[in-house]
Design an enzyme around this catalytic site. Structure first.
Site, PDB file in Angstrom:
ATOM      1  N   LYS A  79       0.867  -1.179   0.000  1.00  0.00           N
ATOM      2  CA  LYS A  79       0.000   0.000   0.000  1.00  0.00           C
ATOM      3  C   LYS A  79       0.904   1.230   0.000  1.00  0.00           C
ATOM      4  O   LYS A  79       1.911   1.261   0.722  1.00  0.00           O
ATOM      5  CB  LYS A  79      -0.875  -0.045   1.243  1.00  0.00           C
ATOM      6  CG  LYS A  79      -1.875   1.087   1.390  1.00  0.00           C
ATOM      7  CD  LYS A  79      -2.683   0.886   2.663  1.00  0.00           C
ATOM      8  CE  LYS A  79      -3.781   1.913   2.848  1.00  0.00           C
ATOM      9  NZ  LYS A  79      -4.567   1.654   4.079  1.00  0.00           N
ATOM     10  N   SER A 123      -9.231   1.186   3.201  1.00  0.00           N
ATOM     11  CA  SER A 123      -8.532   2.057   2.283  1.00  0.00           C
ATOM     12  C   SER A 123      -7.424   1.354   1.499  1.00  0.00           C
ATOM     13  O   SER A 123      -6.864   1.916   0.565  1.00  0.00           O
ATOM     14  CB  SER A 123      -7.921   3.227   3.055  1.00  0.00           C
ATOM     15  OG  SER A 123      -6.991   2.764   4.035  1.00  0.00           O
ATOM     16  N   SER A 170      -9.236  -1.092   7.270  1.00  0.00           N
ATOM     17  CA  SER A 170      -8.606  -0.916   5.964  1.00  0.00           C
ATOM     18  C   SER A 170      -7.799  -2.093   5.451  1.00  0.00           C
ATOM     19  O   SER A 170      -7.413  -2.121   4.282  1.00  0.00           O
ATOM     20  CB  SER A 170      -7.713   0.332   5.985  1.00  0.00           C
ATOM     21  OG  SER A 170      -8.515   1.488   6.075  1.00  0.00           O
TER      22      SER A 170
END
Length: 650
Positions: free
Chosen positions: A251, A326, A350
Site C-alpha cells: 500500500k 482504504s 482498511s
C-alpha cells in the site's frame, strides 16, 4: 546448463498451475494403481496419452526401457519440450534407479537435496536419484529406502509421465502460493527473475490494459535487478527463508527509500523517504522483493479507494463495484495475482474490508505486535499494518517476517516474549475441533445476502468441529458507539510529525501546506480542513475517547470471551454489500471491536452473494492471540475453500 535454458526459454503462457504433489509414497509395483489412482486417471484423460498404453490387465506389467522412453518423450513433447530423452537402458525392464537417470536428461534441479537412502550406494546413480527425488517426480519408499533395484510397472510409468508433463508446464502465477513458488524455484522450474516478469506482465495486461483495474500507482523499476541478485544468492547460499525472491505489493503509505510514498496524493508524488518503513525493512531482510506500490483511498480516509494520484481502483470481481478500502489497491492487485502477497494498513477496517471485498485473507495484528514506524499515520491509537494474501498460510508467512520489537515504535515493546517461533506452526487443518466460538449477532446487520452467507459459514464452522455460542451480547456497546473518531483528532498532529520525519528535503512542512496546494481529491477536502482545524490533543473530548472508549471496548471483548470461555468471536467483516462506483460504502459496526481495542483480527473468505461478490468473516480474539486465530481461520479455509479467483483476470 542447456536443459535449464531450454526449459526456461519456453513461452510463459498462462498454463495450468503445477498440481504436482511430491511423491510422499513410492511407486511400488503392487500398489501404484491404488496409491496413485487420481494421477493415473488424470494420465488417461490427457489427449497425448498413447491409446491402449495401459489397461486394467496390463497396469502391473513391467515396462521396458524403449516403451518408457517413448512415453516420457510423448509427455515432454505435449508440454512443449522438444529435447528428446535418449534410451540408455537398452531393452531391459526399467528399474527405479534407471528411471532417475533417464529423467535426469531433461530435469535440471539447481539445488538437489542430499538423500540418505540406505539402499542407494554412492555411485553413478546417486546424483540422478537426488535430482529426481528433489523434483518430486519419484521419491523413495520411505526416508531410508528408495526402492533401489525394483522394476517399474506400466502404472508407475504412467504416473511418472503425467508428473513429468506437469513439471514441464510453464509456471502459472495465478493463485500461486508462497510454498508452491518456493517449490518451483527449488526444483528448477522457476527463478525469481522469471516470476517478477510474469507478475509485471499481468500488471500490464490487467491493470494498465484489459479491465484496467487501476490498482497500481508505481512499479519498482529495480525489481528485476533485485530478483537477479536474489537468484544468485540462492544459488550460492540457499534461500533465506519462505519469502526469498517473493514479490510483494505495498500500500502506498508504507515508506520506501527507493520509491515515492504518496499516500495517494498528488501533493506527495515526488516524496521519497530517507529510509524504509520498519516492516518494509524486515520484508527485504527476509528476501522479499518490493514489486510495486498500490493505490489507496487518499490518506486512508475511506472504503472505496479513490485518490488524486491513482484515480478509482476497480473490483476485479465486478468492474462496476468498489474494491473496499482504504487498502483497496492492495486487495484488488493480490486478488488478481499481480504479486504473491501484499501489505495494507488498518485503522478502521482498511485491511479487513479489502480482504473481504476481494475474497482474500487479511490479518490486522494486535497493536504492539508489528511496528507502525514509516507507515503514514491516520490515527496511531488505532493504526497497524499487516498482510493481505490469498491464503492463511501466505499471510502467516508474511506475519513471521514483519513482527517484533522496534525501538522506534514503543508499543512493540509489549510483543517481547509473545511472538511464537513461527505462525506457520499453527496451520492446523483440524484446528476448529474443540474450539469455542462466539457469534456476535449484534453487528450482523439486516442484509439478507450477507446473513445468508454467514448462516452457511456458521454451519461450516460446526461441521469443522467447533462449538458455536450464539448471540453473544457486547457489554456497553451503545455507550461505546457514542464516542467519535480518533482520526478526526489525531491525523493532523501525527501527519505533521510524519512530514517532519521526511527530513530537510520534505515537500511540505505541515498539513495546511498541502491543503493550500489543492493537490488532492476534492472529495476529501472537507475532511482535511476539519482535521486541520483541530488545535490540540489536550482537549477533554479527545482524552475521553482514548481513555474511556478504549477501556470500555477492551473490557467488552474480554468479558464476552471470559463469560463463555471462548477462543474467538465471529461476525461478517462488512454488514453491508459492496456498493457500485460512486456509492457511499459503509460496513456496519463490527470493525470497532478490533479498531477500538487494538486486539487482533483475521479476515477469511466466507462465500459469495448471489451476484457473485465476495463476503468475508472476521475472527477476533484476545491480545496477541494471532496463533489461535490463524489456526481457526486456516481450518475454516481448508474445510471450505471459499476463495476463488476473479474471472476477469484469468
Amino acid at each position: 546448463m542447456m536443459r535449464k535454458t531450454m526449459i526456461r526459454t519456453m513461452s510463459f503462457v498462462l498454463a495450468g498451475l503445477l498440481l504436482l504433489a511430491p511423491l510422499a509414497a513410492p511407486l511400488p509395483s503392487a500398489s501404484a494403481a491404488a496409491g496413485h489412482s487420481s494421477e493415473l486417471t488424470s494420465f488417461l484423460a490427457q489427449e497425448w496419452t498413447p491409446q491402449d498404453f495401459i489397461t486394467s490387465s496390463t497396469q502391473q506389467s513391467a515396462i521396458q526401457a524403449t516403451e518408457f522412453v517413448k512415453l516420457l518423450n510423448t509427455a515432454a513433447d505435449a508440454a512443449g519440450f522438444k529435447q528428446p530423452i535418449m534410451n540408455k537402458s537398452g531393452e531391459a525392464a526399467v528399474k527405479r534407479e534407471a528411471a532417475a537417470v533417464l529423467l535426469d536428461q531433461i530435469i535440471d534441479v539447481p539445488y538437489p537435496h542430499k538423500v540418505s537412502y540406505k539402499d542407494v550406494k554412492s555411485g553413478a546413480y546417486l546424483p540422478s536419484i537426488e535430482v529426481i527425488t528433489t523434483s518430486g517426480l519419484i521419491k523413495g519408499f520411505s526416508a531410508s529406502s528408495y526402492g533401489y533395484g525394483q522394476t517399474l510397472t506400466k502404472a508407475d510409468a504412467a504416473v511418472i509421465a503425467y508428473r513429468l508433463y506437469q513439471y514441464l508446464q510453464p509456471f502459472n502465477p495465478v493463485e500461486a502460493s508462497i510454498a508452491s513458488i518456493q517449490t518451483a524455484m527449488e526444483t528448477g522450474r522457476l527463478t525469481s527473475e522469471e516470476l517478477v516478469g510474469l507478475y509485471l506482465a499481468r500488471i500490464h495486461q490487467y491493470d494498465d490494459e484489459g479491465p484496467k483495474l487501476n490498482s497500481i500507482i508505481q512499479v519498482n523499476d529495480k525489481a528485476i535487478a533485485l530478483a537477479k541478485e536474489l537468484d544468485a544468492e540462492r544459488s550460492k547460499l540457499g534461500a533465506r527463508g519462505p519469502l526469498h525472491g517473493i514479490p510483494v505489493i505495498l500500500k502506498d503509505n508504507f515508506d520506501t527509500a527507493d520509491m515515492p510514498t504518496t499516500g495517494g496524493s498528488l501533493a506527495l508524488k515526488d516524496s521519497i523517504p530517507d529510509d524504509d518503513a520498519y516492516q518494509v525493512e524486515k520484508l527485504r531482510e527476509a528476501g522479499a522483493i518490493i514489486l510495486a506500490k498500490a493505490n489507496l483511498h487518499e490518506f486512508a480516509f475511506g472504503y472505496t479507494t479513490s485518490s488524486s494520484i491513482g484515480g478509482q481502483t476497480l473490483n476485479p470481481y465486478n468492474l462496476t463495484r468498489v474494491p473496499g478500502g482504504s487498502s483497496g489497491g492492495t486487495g484488488a492487485s493480490i486478488a488478481a495475482s499481480f504479486a504473491a502477497v501484499g501489505m495494507g494498513s488498518d485503522t478502521g477496517g482498511s485491511i479487513r474490508v479489502p480482504a473481504s471485498f476481494n475474497s482474500l485473507v487479511g490479518i490486522r495484528p494486535t497493536i504492539g505486535l508489528s511496528s507502525r514506524d514509516g507507515i503514514m499515520p491516520l490515527a496511531l491509537t488505532q493504526d497497524t499494518g499487516g498482510p493481505i494474501a490469498r491464503t492463511v498460510a501466505d499471510a502467516a508467512a508474511v506475519l513471521d517476517a514483519t513482527v517484533g520489537y522496534d525501538p522506534n515504535d514503543v508499543t512493540t515493546a509489549s510483543s517481547v516474549g509473545r511472538v511464537p517461533d513461527s505462525y506457520l506452526d499453527y496451520l492446523d487443518a483440524n484446528g476448529l475441533q474443540g474450539a469455542r466460538i462466539g457469534i456476535v449477532r449484534e453487528v450482523f446487520g439486516t442484509d439478507s445476502e450477507i446473513n445468508t452467507v454467514m448462516t452457511k459459514a456458521i454451519q461450516e464452522l460446526k461441521q469443522g468441529g467447533a462449538t458455536l455460542v450464539d448471540n453473544i451480547a457486547i457489554p456497553n456497546f451503545k455507550e461505546i458507539n457514542t464516542f467519535g473518531s480518533l482520526s478526526a483528532w489525531e491525523f493532523k498532529f501525527q501527519f505533521n510529525d510524519y512530514l517532519a520525519g521526511l527530513g530537510d528535503d520534505r515537500p511540505y512542512g505541515k498539513l495546511s501546506d498541502i491543503i493550500a496546494t489543492g493537490l488532492f481529491d476534492p472529495s476529501i477536502a472537507e475532511q482535511l480542513k476539519e482535521r486541520d482545524a483541530k488545535e490540540s490533543l489536550e482537549d477533554e473530548t479527545y482524552k475521553d475517547i482514548v481513555l474511556y472508549r478504549t477501556r470500555l471496548a477492551q473490557q467488552a471483548v474480554l468479558k464476552m470471551m471470559a463469560d463463555y470461555d471462548l477462543d474467538a468471536l465471529i461476525f461478517p467483516t462488512s454488514a453491508k454489500q459492496i456498493v457500485e462506483l460512486g456509492g457511499n460504502q459503509t460496513i456496519g459496526d463490527g470493525f470497532k471491536l478490533s479498531s477500538f481495542t487494538g486486539y487482533p483480527t483475521v479476515t477469511v473468505p466466507a462465500g459469495f452473494t448471489t451476484d457473485n461478490m465476495p463476503v468475508g468473516m472476521d475472527f477476533i480474539g484476545r491480545p496477541f492471540s494471532e496463533p489461535t486465530l490463524i489456526k481457526l481461520a486456516y481450518s475454516f479455509e481448508q474445510g471450505t475453500q471459499h476463495r476463488r479467483a476473479p474471472e476477469l483476470t484469468p
